[in-house]
Design a protein around this motif. Structure first.
Motif, PDB file in Angstrom:
ATOM      1  N   GLU A 186       0.841  -1.188   0.000  1.00 28.12           N
ATOM      2  CA  GLU A 186       0.000   0.000   0.000  1.00 28.12           C
ATOM      3  C   GLU A 186       0.881   1.244   0.000  1.00 28.12           C
ATOM      4  N   ILE A 187       0.554   2.195  -0.835  1.00 24.15           N
ATOM      5  CA  ILE A 187       1.391   3.386  -0.953  1.00 24.15           C
ATOM      6  C   ILE A 187       1.481   4.134   0.370  1.00 24.15           C
ATOM      7  N   ASP A 188       0.358   4.292   1.078  1.00 21.60           N
ATOM      8  CA  ASP A 188       0.393   5.016   2.349  1.00 21.60           C
ATOM      9  C   ASP A 188       1.305   4.317   3.350  1.00 21.60           C
ATOM     10  N   THR A 189       1.259   2.981   3.375  1.00 26.83           N
ATOM     11  CA  THR A 189       2.095   2.234   4.312  1.00 26.83           C
ATOM     12  C   THR A 189       3.568   2.347   3.939  1.00 26.83           C
ATOM     13  N   LEU A 190       3.857   2.273   2.651  1.00 24.53           N
ATOM     14  CA  LEU A 190       5.246   2.390   2.210  1.00 24.53           C
ATOM     15  C   LEU A 190       5.818   3.764   2.559  1.00 24.53           C
ATOM     16  N   LEU A 191       5.036   4.811   2.327  1.00 23.43           N
ATOM     17  CA  LEU A 191       5.522   6.159   2.626  1.00 23.43           C
ATOM     18  C   LEU A 191       5.720   6.363   4.126  1.00 23.43           C
ATOM     19  N   ALA A 192       4.913   5.680   4.932  1.00 21.75           N
ATOM     20  CA  ALA A 192       5.003   5.839   6.378  1.00 21.75           C
ATOM     21  C   ALA A 192       6.158   5.059   6.990  1.00 21.75           C
ATOM     22  N   THR A 193       6.784   4.183   6.219  1.00 20.39           N
ATOM     23  CA  THR A 193       7.845   3.326   6.778  1.00 20.39           C
ATOM     24  C   THR A 193       9.185   3.519   6.078  1.00 20.39           C
ATOM     25  N   HIS A 194       9.316   4.559   5.274  1.00 21.19           N
ATOM     26  CA  HIS A 194      10.579   4.847   4.600  1.00 21.19           C
ATOM     27  C   HIS A 194      11.072   6.236   5.002  1.00 21.19           C
ATOM     28  N   TYR A 195      12.383   6.338   5.276  1.00 25.12           N
ATOM     29  CA  TYR A 195      12.948   7.578   5.801  1.00 25.12           C
ATOM     30  C   TYR A 195      14.308   7.851   5.156  1.00 25.12           C
ATOM     31  N   ARG A 196      14.662   9.128   5.170  1.00 25.80           N
ATOM     32  CA  ARG A 196      16.014   9.555   4.819  1.00 25.80           C
ATOM     33  C   ARG A 196      16.724   9.975   6.110  1.00 25.80           C
ATOM     34  N   LEU A 197      17.887   9.390   6.348  1.00 21.75           N
ATOM     35  CA  LEU A 197      18.701   9.729   7.503  1.00 21.75           C
ATOM     36  C   LEU A 197      19.958  10.452   7.025  1.00 21.75           C
ATOM     37  N   SER A 208      26.436  -0.463  11.192  1.00 21.06           N
ATOM     38  CA  SER A 208      26.263   0.028  12.560  1.00 21.06           C
ATOM     39  C   SER A 208      24.822   0.412  12.867  1.00 21.06           C
ATOM     40  N   LEU A 209      23.951   0.420  11.857  1.00 17.82           N
ATOM     41  CA  LEU A 209      22.555   0.772  12.083  1.00 17.82           C
ATOM     42  C   LEU A 209      21.835  -0.362  12.804  1.00 17.82           C
ATOM     43  N   PRO A 210      20.777  -0.056  13.555  1.00 16.58           N
ATOM     44  CA  PRO A 210      20.010  -1.107  14.234  1.00 16.58           C
ATOM     45  C   PRO A 210      19.466  -2.128  13.241  1.00 16.58           C
ATOM     46  N   ALA A 211      19.257  -3.350  13.731  1.00 16.20           N
ATOM     47  CA  ALA A 211      18.833  -4.450  12.864  1.00 16.20           C
ATOM     48  C   ALA A 211      17.496  -4.173  12.187  1.00 16.20           C
ATOM     49  N   GLY A 212      16.634  -3.400  12.820  1.00 16.19           N
ATOM     50  CA  GLY A 212      15.316  -3.122  12.245  1.00 16.19           C
ATOM     51  C   GLY A 212      15.302  -2.041  11.195  1.00 16.19           C
ATOM     52  N   GLN A 213      16.457  -1.433  10.907  1.00 12.81           N
ATOM     53  CA  GLN A 213      16.537  -0.396   9.888  1.00 12.81           C
ATOM     54  C   GLN A 213      17.187  -0.995   8.644  1.00 12.81           C
ATOM     55  N   HIS A 214      16.386  -1.253   7.629  1.00 13.46           N
ATOM     56  CA  HIS A 214      16.855  -1.910   6.420  1.00 13.46           C
ATOM     57  C   HIS A 214      17.262  -0.861   5.382  1.00 13.46           C
ATOM     58  N   VAL A 215      18.501  -0.876   4.982  1.00 18.71           N
ATOM     59  CA  VAL A 215      19.042   0.154   4.089  1.00 18.71           C
ATOM     60  C   VAL A 215      18.647  -0.135   2.651  1.00 18.71           C
ATOM     61  N   ILE A 216      18.019   0.836   2.024  1.00 19.60           N
ATOM     62  CA  ILE A 216      17.655   0.741   0.606  1.00 19.60           C
ATOM     63  C   ILE A 216      18.763   1.334  -0.262  1.00 19.60           C
ATOM     64  N   SER A 240      26.991  10.882   6.020  1.00 22.83           N
ATOM     65  CA  SER A 240      26.320   9.744   5.401  1.00 22.83           C
ATOM     66  C   SER A 240      24.842  10.051   5.212  1.00 22.83           C
ATOM     67  N   THR A 241      24.307   9.568   4.102  1.00 28.43           N
ATOM     68  CA  THR A 241      22.875   9.675   3.848  1.00 28.43           C
ATOM     69  C   THR A 241      22.355   8.281   3.537  1.00 28.43           C
ATOM     70  N   PHE A 242      21.376   7.841   4.315  1.00 32.71           N
ATOM     71  CA  PHE A 242      20.767   6.532   4.108  1.00 32.71           C
ATOM     72  C   PHE A 242      19.283   6.697   3.814  1.00 32.71           C
ATOM     73  N   LEU A 243      18.784   5.899   2.871  1.00 31.96           N
ATOM     74  CA  LEU A 243      17.345   5.726   2.704  1.00 31.96           C
ATOM     75  C   LEU A 243      17.015   4.363   3.296  1.00 31.96           C
ATOM     76  N   ARG A 255      29.073   7.088   8.839  1.00 31.86           N
ATOM     77  CA  ARG A 255      29.170   5.812   9.525  1.00 31.86           C
ATOM     78  C   ARG A 255      28.863   4.679   8.559  1.00 31.86           C
ATOM     79  N   ASP A 256      29.274   3.493   8.914  1.00 24.61           N
ATOM     80  CA  ASP A 256      29.013   2.309   8.112  1.00 24.61           C
ATOM     81  C   ASP A 256      27.578   1.842   8.347  1.00 24.61           C
ATOM     82  N   GLU A 257      26.919   1.393   7.288  1.00 26.82           N
ATOM     83  CA  GLU A 257      25.527   0.967   7.426  1.00 26.82           C
ATOM     84  C   GLU A 257      25.382  -0.225   8.364  1.00 26.82           C
TER      85      GLU A 257
END
Length: 296
Positions: free
Chosen positions: A211-222, A231-239, A248-251, A227-229
């Motif tokens: 669902e588009i609304d769900t996808l938009l609500a669960t994707h972020y730019r950091l 090192s991010l918490p296990a629940g943050q999946h790097v796109i 560093s910039t992560f999606l 830092r190395d990816e």
């Protein structure tokens, strides 16, 4: 029925070239699904396999609960990329042909749409504008009262006004008939305007769906200190990730709170999200299953 289209290990080969390979996909019922991907991703091949115009080289595809191409044509409306009409037939001829070929044909819907569009029933299709031909093709697809309407980039060649009118009419038909729709487009703005479910296809493989609304609500730019990816918490999946000497910039996608105060956090718009997944590698080992699939 929870799905209107289901493909498993689907492939189509022309000579030595695979136009589609190892495609696994589920399209939920009752949705307006935007199918997005770069040129050559296999979108048109997938849709032509869905309506039985092509047969698979390997794998399976089911539409409306049965193998594609087996007696579901009356239940499927299809508008191909070139919005095909018969140049020498007039508008009224097209409606008569539609009535003859489709047992569930709704002539009242067809005639009402023609009047609404201001089309002259005596006008030959070859003399219509591109937008008018697209609307005529959509009329034929809607008036057969399908359970599933498949549109393969039907507005790609239209000007912005004609494109907007086409999509508005499509949304009205969806609301009136409760259609399931699969709309292939390379324009994210069209998907954003008309769809509630997204599938991104890259090199034949589904990179993300949900669902588009769900996808938009669960994707972020950091954005923050380099830092190395890992090192991010296990629940943050790097796109995707990019780095400068200090930053560093992560999606990422996550359904958990982002608690690290070092990050500047912002949500993605739909174009950012689509481009991030289109930029990912589609290697078989990494993407034999969708990177993300969210349904509610």
């Amino acid at each position: 029925m929870t799905t209107v289209l289901q493909a498993q290990g689907l492939g189509k080969k022309y000579g030595r070239r695979w136009a589609l390979s190892d495609c696994t996909l589920e399209v939920p019922a009752g949705r307006v699904v935007g199918l997005v991907g770069p040129n050559g991703a296999g979108k048109s091949t997938l849709l032509n396999l869905s309506v039985g115009m092509l047969t698979p080289t390997r794998g399976t595809i089911e539409v409306l609960g049965a193998p594609a191409g087996t007696n579901q044509q009356a239940k499927i409306g299809f508008v191909a990329q070139d919005t095909p009409t018969y140049a020498r037939l007039n508008v009224a001829d097209h409606l008569r042909l539609g009535a003859r070929l489709n047992p569930a044909w709704d002539d009242a819907v067809a005639q009402q749409r023609i009047r609404h569009l201001g089309l002259d029933p005596k006008q030959r299709a070859g003399r219509l504008s591109g937008g008018q031909r697209a609307q005529l093709a959509l009329t034929l697809g809607i008036a057969k009262r399908p359970e599933l309407l498949i549109l393969d980039e039907p507005v790609a060649s239209l000007d912005p006004l004609a494109r907007r009118e086409f999509l508005q009419d499509l949304m009205e038909a969806v609301a009136e008939q409760e259609l399931s729709v699969v709309l292939s487009s390379h324009l994210v703005s069209d998907v954003e305007r008309s769809c509630d479910y997204l599938v991104v296809l890259v090199e034949s493989r589904v990179q993300v769906s949900g669902e588009i609304d769900t996808l938009l609500a669960t994707h972020y730019r950091l954005v923050g200190p380099r830092r190395d990816e890992k090192s991010l918490p296990a629940g943050q999946h790097v796109i995707s990730a990019s780095h400068t000497d200090r930053q560093s910039t992560f999606l990422i996608r996550t359904d958990q709170p982002i608690l690290d105060p070092a990050w500047t956090v912002s949500q993605l718009n739909l174009e950012d999200l689509v481009l991030a997944y289109m930029g990912r590698s589609a290697s078989p080992q990494e993407n034999s299953r969708p990177v993300l699939e969210v349904q509610r």
